[in-house]
Every structure is written in C-alpha cells, then in structure tokens.
Motif scaffolding. Sequence first.
Motif, PDB file in Angstrom:
ATOM      1  N   LEU A  67       0.834  -1.212   0.000  1.00  0.00           N
ATOM      2  CA  LEU A  67       0.000   0.000   0.000  1.00  0.00           C
ATOM      3  C   LEU A  67       0.868   1.261   0.000  1.00  0.00           C
ATOM      4  CD1 LEU A  67      -2.789  -1.040   2.558  1.00  0.00           C
ATOM      5  CD2 LEU A  67      -2.919  -0.985   0.055  1.00  0.00           C
ATOM      6  N   VAL A  68       1.966   1.173   0.768  1.00  0.00           N
ATOM      7  CA  VAL A  68       2.908   2.307   0.754  1.00  0.00           C
ATOM      8  C   VAL A  68       3.506   2.477  -0.636  1.00  0.00           C
ATOM      9  CG1 VAL A  68       5.031   3.230   1.759  1.00  0.00           C
ATOM     10  CG2 VAL A  68       3.406   1.980   3.204  1.00  0.00           C
ATOM     11  N   THR A  69       3.809   1.354  -1.296  1.00  0.00           N
ATOM     12  CA  THR A  69       4.353   1.419  -2.650  1.00  0.00           C
ATOM     13  C   THR A  69       3.364   2.079  -3.603  1.00  0.00           C
ATOM     14  OG1 THR A  69       5.618  -0.610  -2.252  1.00  0.00           O
ATOM     15  CG2 THR A  69       5.261   0.040  -4.549  1.00  0.00           C
ATOM     16  N   PHE A  70       2.086   1.681  -3.488  1.00  0.00           N
ATOM     17  CA  PHE A  70       1.055   2.280  -4.354  1.00  0.00           C
ATOM     18  C   PHE A  70       0.951   3.800  -4.108  1.00  0.00           C
ATOM     19  CE2 PHE A  70      -1.297  -2.036  -4.104  1.00  0.00           C
ATOM     20  CZ  PHE A  70      -0.416  -2.560  -5.011  1.00  0.00           C
ATOM     21  N   ALA A  71       0.963   4.162  -2.822  1.00  0.00           N
ATOM     22  CA  ALA A  71       0.826   5.586  -2.501  1.00  0.00           C
ATOM     23  C   ALA A  71       2.005   6.383  -3.033  1.00  0.00           C
ATOM     24  CB  ALA A  71       0.691   5.776  -0.987  1.00  0.00           C
ATOM     25  N   VAL A  72       3.218   5.872  -2.815  1.00  0.00           N
ATOM     26  CA  VAL A  72       4.410   6.582  -3.321  1.00  0.00           C
ATOM     27  C   VAL A  72       4.395   6.628  -4.832  1.00  0.00           C
ATOM     28  CG1 VAL A  72       6.926   6.483  -3.460  1.00  0.00           C
ATOM     29  CG2 VAL A  72       5.776   6.024  -1.283  1.00  0.00           C
ATOM     30  N   MET A  73       3.983   5.520  -5.467  1.00  0.00           N
ATOM     31  CA  MET A  73       3.925   5.473  -6.929  1.00  0.00           C
ATOM     32  C   MET A  73       2.937   6.511  -7.476  1.00  0.00           C
ATOM     33  SD  MET A  73       2.946   2.203  -9.327  1.00  0.00           S
ATOM     34  CE  MET A  73       2.818   2.379 -11.105  1.00  0.00           C
ATOM     35  N   LEU A  74       1.756   6.608  -6.818  1.00  0.00           N
ATOM     36  CA  LEU A  74       0.740   7.559  -7.289  1.00  0.00           C
ATOM     37  C   LEU A  74       1.201   9.001  -7.081  1.00  0.00           C
ATOM     38  CD1 LEU A  74      -2.072   7.984  -8.441  1.00  0.00           C
ATOM     39  CD2 LEU A  74      -2.974   7.877  -6.104  1.00  0.00           C
ATOM     40  N   VAL A  75       1.769   9.293  -5.897  1.00  0.00           N
ATOM     41  CA  VAL A  75       2.247  10.662  -5.635  1.00  0.00           C
ATOM     42  C   VAL A  75       3.367  11.037  -6.593  1.00  0.00           C
ATOM     43  CG1 VAL A  75       3.423  12.106  -3.939  1.00  0.00           C
ATOM     44  CG2 VAL A  75       1.519  10.646  -3.232  1.00  0.00           C
ATOM     45  N   THR A  76       4.281  10.114  -6.828  1.00  0.00           N
ATOM     46  CA  THR A  76       5.386  10.384  -7.750  1.00  0.00           C
ATOM     47  C   THR A  76       4.871  10.645  -9.165  1.00  0.00           C
ATOM     48  OG1 THR A  76       6.849   8.975  -6.435  1.00  0.00           O
ATOM     49  CG2 THR A  76       7.543   9.487  -8.680  1.00  0.00           C
ATOM     50  N   ALA A  77       3.902   9.834  -9.579  1.00  0.00           N
ATOM     51  CA  ALA A  77       3.345  10.006 -10.916  1.00  0.00           C
ATOM     52  C   ALA A  77       2.638  11.352 -11.051  1.00  0.00           C
ATOM     53  CB  ALA A  77       2.388   8.867 -11.234  1.00  0.00           C
ATOM     54  N   LEU A  78       1.838  11.702 -10.031  1.00  0.00           N
ATOM     55  CA  LEU A  78       1.106  12.980 -10.095  1.00  0.00           C
ATOM     56  C   LEU A  78       2.064  14.168 -10.041  1.00  0.00           C
ATOM     57  CD1 LEU A  78      -1.956  12.164  -7.797  1.00  0.00           C
ATOM     58  CD2 LEU A  78      -1.894  12.312 -10.285  1.00  0.00           C
ATOM     59  N   THR A  79       3.116  14.048  -9.213  1.00  0.00           N
ATOM     60  CA  THR A  79       4.106  15.141  -9.139  1.00  0.00           C
ATOM     61  C   THR A  79       4.825  15.297 -10.470  1.00  0.00           C
ATOM     62  OG1 THR A  79       4.419  14.691  -6.787  1.00  0.00           O
ATOM     63  CG2 THR A  79       6.110  16.000  -7.901  1.00  0.00           C
ATOM     64  N   THR A  80       5.197  14.167 -11.038  1.00  0.00           N
ATOM     65  CA  THR A  80       5.845  14.220 -12.361  1.00  0.00           C
ATOM     66  C   THR A  80       4.909  14.840 -13.396  1.00  0.00           C
ATOM     67  OG1 THR A  80       7.111  12.237 -11.829  1.00  0.00           O
ATOM     68  CG2 THR A  80       6.933  12.842 -14.147  1.00  0.00           C
ATOM     69  N   HIS A  88       2.527  17.007 -12.822  1.00  0.00           N
ATOM     70  CA  HIS A  88       2.370  18.443 -12.561  1.00  0.00           C
ATOM     71  C   HIS A  88       3.530  19.245 -13.156  1.00  0.00           C
ATOM     72  CE1 HIS A  88       1.447  22.145 -10.486  1.00  0.00           C
ATOM     73  NE2 HIS A  88       2.664  22.142  -9.935  1.00  0.00           N
ATOM     74  N   PHE A  89       4.747  18.852 -12.819  1.00  0.00           N
ATOM     75  CA  PHE A  89       5.901  19.624 -13.278  1.00  0.00           C
ATOM     76  C   PHE A  89       6.116  19.496 -14.785  1.00  0.00           C
ATOM     77  CE2 PHE A  89       7.039  19.252  -8.715  1.00  0.00           C
ATOM     78  CZ  PHE A  89       7.194  20.607  -8.448  1.00  0.00           C
ATOM     79  N   THR A  90       5.812  18.329 -15.310  1.00  0.00           N
ATOM     80  CA  THR A  90       5.945  18.157 -16.759  1.00  0.00           C
ATOM     81  C   THR A  90       4.951  19.041 -17.497  1.00  0.00           C
ATOM     82  OG1 THR A  90       6.656  15.872 -16.419  1.00  0.00           O
ATOM     83  CG2 THR A  90       5.926  16.478 -18.623  1.00  0.00           C
ATOM     84  N   SER A  91       3.732  19.136 -16.971  1.00  0.00           N
ATOM     85  CA  SER A  91       2.715  19.987 -17.602  1.00  0.00           C
ATOM     86  C   SER A  91       3.120  21.456 -17.559  1.00  0.00           C
ATOM     87  CB  SER A  91       1.363  19.788 -16.915  1.00  0.00           C
ATOM     88  OG  SER A  91       0.942  18.449 -17.032  1.00  0.00           O
ATOM     89  N   ILE A  92       3.705  21.850 -16.403  1.00  0.00           N
ATOM     90  CA  ILE A  92       4.162  23.242 -16.296  1.00  0.00           C
ATOM     91  C   ILE A  92       5.253  23.529 -17.316  1.00  0.00           C
ATOM     92  CG2 ILE A  92       5.391  24.874 -14.817  1.00  0.00           C
ATOM     93  CD1 ILE A  92       3.916  23.715 -12.444  1.00  0.00           C
ATOM     94  N   LEU A  93       6.214  22.608 -17.428  1.00  0.00           N
ATOM     95  CA  LEU A  93       7.288  22.804 -18.399  1.00  0.00           C
ATOM     96  C   LEU A  93       6.752  22.833 -19.820  1.00  0.00           C
ATOM     97  CD1 LEU A  93      10.074  20.486 -16.897  1.00  0.00           C
ATOM     98  CD2 LEU A  93       9.995  22.991 -16.904  1.00  0.00           C
ATOM     99  N   ARG A  94       5.769  21.979 -20.085  1.00  0.00           N
ATOM    100  CA  ARG A  94       5.175  21.959 -21.421  1.00  0.00           C
ATOM    101  C   ARG A  94       4.467  23.275 -21.730  1.00  0.00           C
ATOM    102  NH1 ARG A  94       0.238  19.602 -23.649  1.00  0.00           N
ATOM    103  NH2 ARG A  94       0.638  18.802 -25.755  1.00  0.00           N
ATOM    104  N   GLN A  95       3.738  23.819 -20.710  1.00  0.00           N
ATOM    105  CA  GLN A  95       3.058  25.098 -20.913  1.00  0.00           C
ATOM    106  C   GLN A  95       4.061  26.230 -21.122  1.00  0.00           C
ATOM    107  OE1 GLN A  95      -0.098  25.630 -21.347  1.00  0.00           O
ATOM    108  NE2 GLN A  95       0.093  27.877 -21.458  1.00  0.00           N
ATOM    109  N   LYS A  96       5.157  26.209 -20.333  1.00  0.00           N
ATOM    110  CA  LYS A  96       6.182  27.230 -20.498  1.00  0.00           C
ATOM    111  C   LYS A  96       6.822  27.156 -21.880  1.00  0.00           C
ATOM    112  CE  LYS A  96       5.952  29.050 -16.364  1.00  0.00           C
ATOM    113  NZ  LYS A  96       5.487  30.450 -16.166  1.00  0.00           N
ATOM    114  N   ALA A  97       7.032  25.940 -22.351  1.00  0.00           N
ATOM    115  CA  ALA A  97       7.618  25.782 -23.685  1.00  0.00           C
ATOM    116  C   ALA A  97       6.696  26.349 -24.755  1.00  0.00           C
ATOM    117  CB  ALA A  97       7.913  24.307 -23.960  1.00  0.00           C
ATOM    118  N   ARG A  98       5.385  26.106 -24.586  1.00  0.00           N
ATOM    119  CA  ARG A  98       4.425  26.657 -25.550  1.00  0.00           C
ATOM    120  C   ARG A  98       4.424  28.185 -25.514  1.00  0.00           C
ATOM    121  NH1 ARG A  98      -1.054  22.960 -24.939  1.00  0.00           N
ATOM    122  NH2 ARG A  98      -0.249  21.072 -25.949  1.00  0.00           N
TER     123      ARG A  98
END
Length: 512
Positions: free
Chosen positions: A97-110, A112-122
Amino acid sequence: MTTETQTTASKLDRLTPSRRYALTVVACVVTTLLATPLLGYLDLANIVMLFLLTVLVVAVQLGRNAAILASVLSVLCFDVFFVPPRFSLAVSNIQYLVTFAVMLVTALTTTHFTSILRQKAREAEHREQRTQALYQLARQLAGALSIEQVGELVHTFMQAQANAHSVILLPAEGGKTLATPAPAEAHFVESHLAQVAFHSGKLVRSDEVSGLGLASLYLPLNATMRLRGVLAVGFPTNSDEPSDATLSLLEALASLIAVALERLHYAEVAKTTELNMLTERLRSSILSALSHDLRTPLTAMVGLADSLSLIKPPLPPAALETSQALHEQAASLAGLVGNLLDMARLNAGEVTLRREWQPLEEVVGASIKLLGNALAGHRIKVDLDRQLPLLEFDAVLIERVLCNLLENAAKYAPPQTDIELSASRQGDAVEITVADHGPGFPAQQHDELFNMFVRGHPESGKPGTGLGLAICKAIVEAHQGSIRAENRSTGGAAVSFTLPVGEPPVIEEEHL
C-alpha cells in the motif's frame, strides 16, 4: 525546437480529449504487456519505473489530464497484474500500500511539473513567433513611404497575431485634437476614449464598449519629440479579454508605429525644406540675372533723359515736361531693379558687412538728407536718446533700411502729417522705430509683410513691388537684429528694428 518537433506537437495539440484518453489507456496496456514477460527477471521496483516512464511520456505528449489518468491506471495495472495475489485488487502485504501511494504521488508530481514545463515551452514558442513577427513588421515599417501604407501593415499584423481590428488616429491640423476618422472607420472608434488617450498619453481601456462593436483599447503613439496619434484596437465580441502578453505586444506595436510616423513626418519636413530652398535659389538666380541685364539700359535711359534738358537751344516746354517725366520713370525703374539685385545678393549671402563703430545719429541724418524731395510733403520728427552708445554696423546698409522705412511712411501717410523717427536703448539692443499717421497695416498680416513681393495694401494705387520691407529684414537679421511691424493705438503704422549694443571700444582721452 525543430520544425519536425513543432509539427508533431501541433498534431498532438489538435487531438480531442476522448482520443487523448484512449491513447493513454493504450499506453498503459502496452506497458503492462511489455512488463509481464519481465516479471520473473525484474524486481517489482524496476517494473514500477516502467509505469512511471509511461506516465512521464503521456504527460509530455498528451497533457495534464491524460497524465493523471495514466497515473491512476498505472497503479491499478501494477496492483492487478504484478503484485501478489495477481489478477486481484487484494494485497497480501500491507507494505505494498505504501508502494502504491508513493507510486501515485510520484506520478502525479511528475505530471504536474511536466505539464508546467510543457506550458512554459508553448508560451516561449508563442513569444518567439510574436517577436519574429514584430521584427518583420519593424523592417516593413522602416521602408513604408506613406501613412496609408503604415496603416495597412499594422492592420495585417493585428489580424494575424491578435485576431483584432485596428485603426490609426492622427492629430488634426494644429495638433490639439484627433482628426475625425474616415467614414468607413467612424463606427469603430469611440471618440471620447480616443481623445482621453491622446491628451493623457496613457492607455485607455473600456470593455463595456466592445459589446457595441467599438474598439476597446486606445494606445497613445508616443514618439521621441511628441505624441503622434492613437492606435484604436478592437477584438471580436465573443473573444476573451486580452492577456498581459497581448497588451505587451500592443504596447511594442504602438512604439514601432510612433517611430514610423515620426520618420515620415521628418522626411516630409526635409522634402519641403529642400523644395523651398531650391525654389528660393531659383528665384534669386532669376532676379539676379534680370537685374544685371536691365541695369545697363536703364542707366542709359536716365542719362539720356537728363541730357534732353541740356540741349541748346532748349526744347519746347512740352518736350521738357516729357523728358522730366521720362527721367522720373526711368529712375523709379532703376531703383526697382536695384532692389531686386540687392534682394538676390542678400538671399545668396554674397553681401559682406563692413561693420564699424559709429553713432546712429549720423546715419539718420544722412538718410533723411538722401531722400530729399520724397519727404517734402511731411514733417520729420527725430527723437534720439542722448545716451545712445556707439553701435557696430554697416552704415550703407542701415542707411538703406532707414530710407526704405521713411519712404514707405511718406508714401502711405496723408500729406502734411508727421513721420516720427525715434531710437532708445532696450536692454542689450537699441530699438529704432519709424512711425506715421497713415491707414496702418492690414490686420493679421504683420509677419507676412516682410516676405518678398508682399504689399500691405495690394489694391493700392501707390507704386511698389513689396521688396522694401523684405530687404530691411534681410539687412537687420544680417546684423543679428530683429524687425517687426505693428499698428499704433493712436492710429498709423510703426516699424521697429533692433541692433545689438555689443562692447564698443574704449576711447582714451588725450592728455595735453
């Protein structure tokens, strides 16, 4: 960003949300299929990395919402297909369960920041495109030859970059207000807002008028020297409010327009000045040529007319009267030709001043004596300040100025009236005034009187060509003085000119 990358990104941007979600599901399924054969060779932690990589790719290519879906699907696929017991949502070990939680948080954080970088690039790409468009517009405006061409270039730019309509409003004659727009554009401009922007020199915005089909933005065109006009901008009714980036673009555009308008203004001024110089040079050349060609035969005519009165035996009285009239007319014409030649020389700058320190009263007396019969019908009143200093001037030319002014006064003043000549010190200059009791000068024409061939009363029967005051002005300005004409409050006209005082030489007394 290369052209190929931009093309791929633009294709992905055109995908509908449903197709993005479908591609996300496909990506998660493909990752699950690829990772299943590797289950016996890789630890579960490494398989988690494969799903995180999938989330990262989806975030970069398909956007934030698709990446969030990929994060959730990745956790579910990892739980169902790889965590024991497989093919079930049940978890045998609570640590997963801890693995799932860390995996989900890591994915969502990635995501978020990837979307911001993509918007900045646009945004960076969009700014680069607008900057390039502004650069191209600046090059085109630098070569614009008319205000109409500037308006067309700006209109095309606004349609392409901001999907907006624009109108350039220029100051009316006098520069105090804006000119009325053309009938085709009058319905687009709110005059009051445009005037406010013009007088305040600041951007004026009113979103209320945009719903009426009027321009909602009015940007002043501030150039280096002065305000050159106003740029009115209107957006479609169903469009969003202009962003800060759009406002920055419009401000930069207004600066480019102002520079272009100022360049066209000074180009027109330079063209007009050059044309006036060429016209004046041609006129002076013609006057000089005519004066030289006419002076010799006129001198001969004056001499021949004089010789008729010396013939022995004397001519009959009628013939003598005719010879006298011929002499007067020839002398008058010779004086006119002399004025033309003097004016041509003064305009060409060929006259060298022979300045000497001398008292003004000597030149005044010589001028009155020289005119002789021309002043016979008038009383000359001379009032010279006794404290007048020595002045440095060309006596011959200043004598010519006084003769012209006194002759004009005698010509237009009624017979037996006074002509007053006065001089007094005014600060760093001495002012000389010639005044009469005649009809005065026409109203609103005082400055034009000093132009060539301009007469105060064109319909008057008095002889003259309008060169006298023009010659006076040229001579006085050559002495660094000024001249003006005005009507006296008590009636009559007055012409005043100044001569600088300077620093006269010190005269030492002789010791006997």
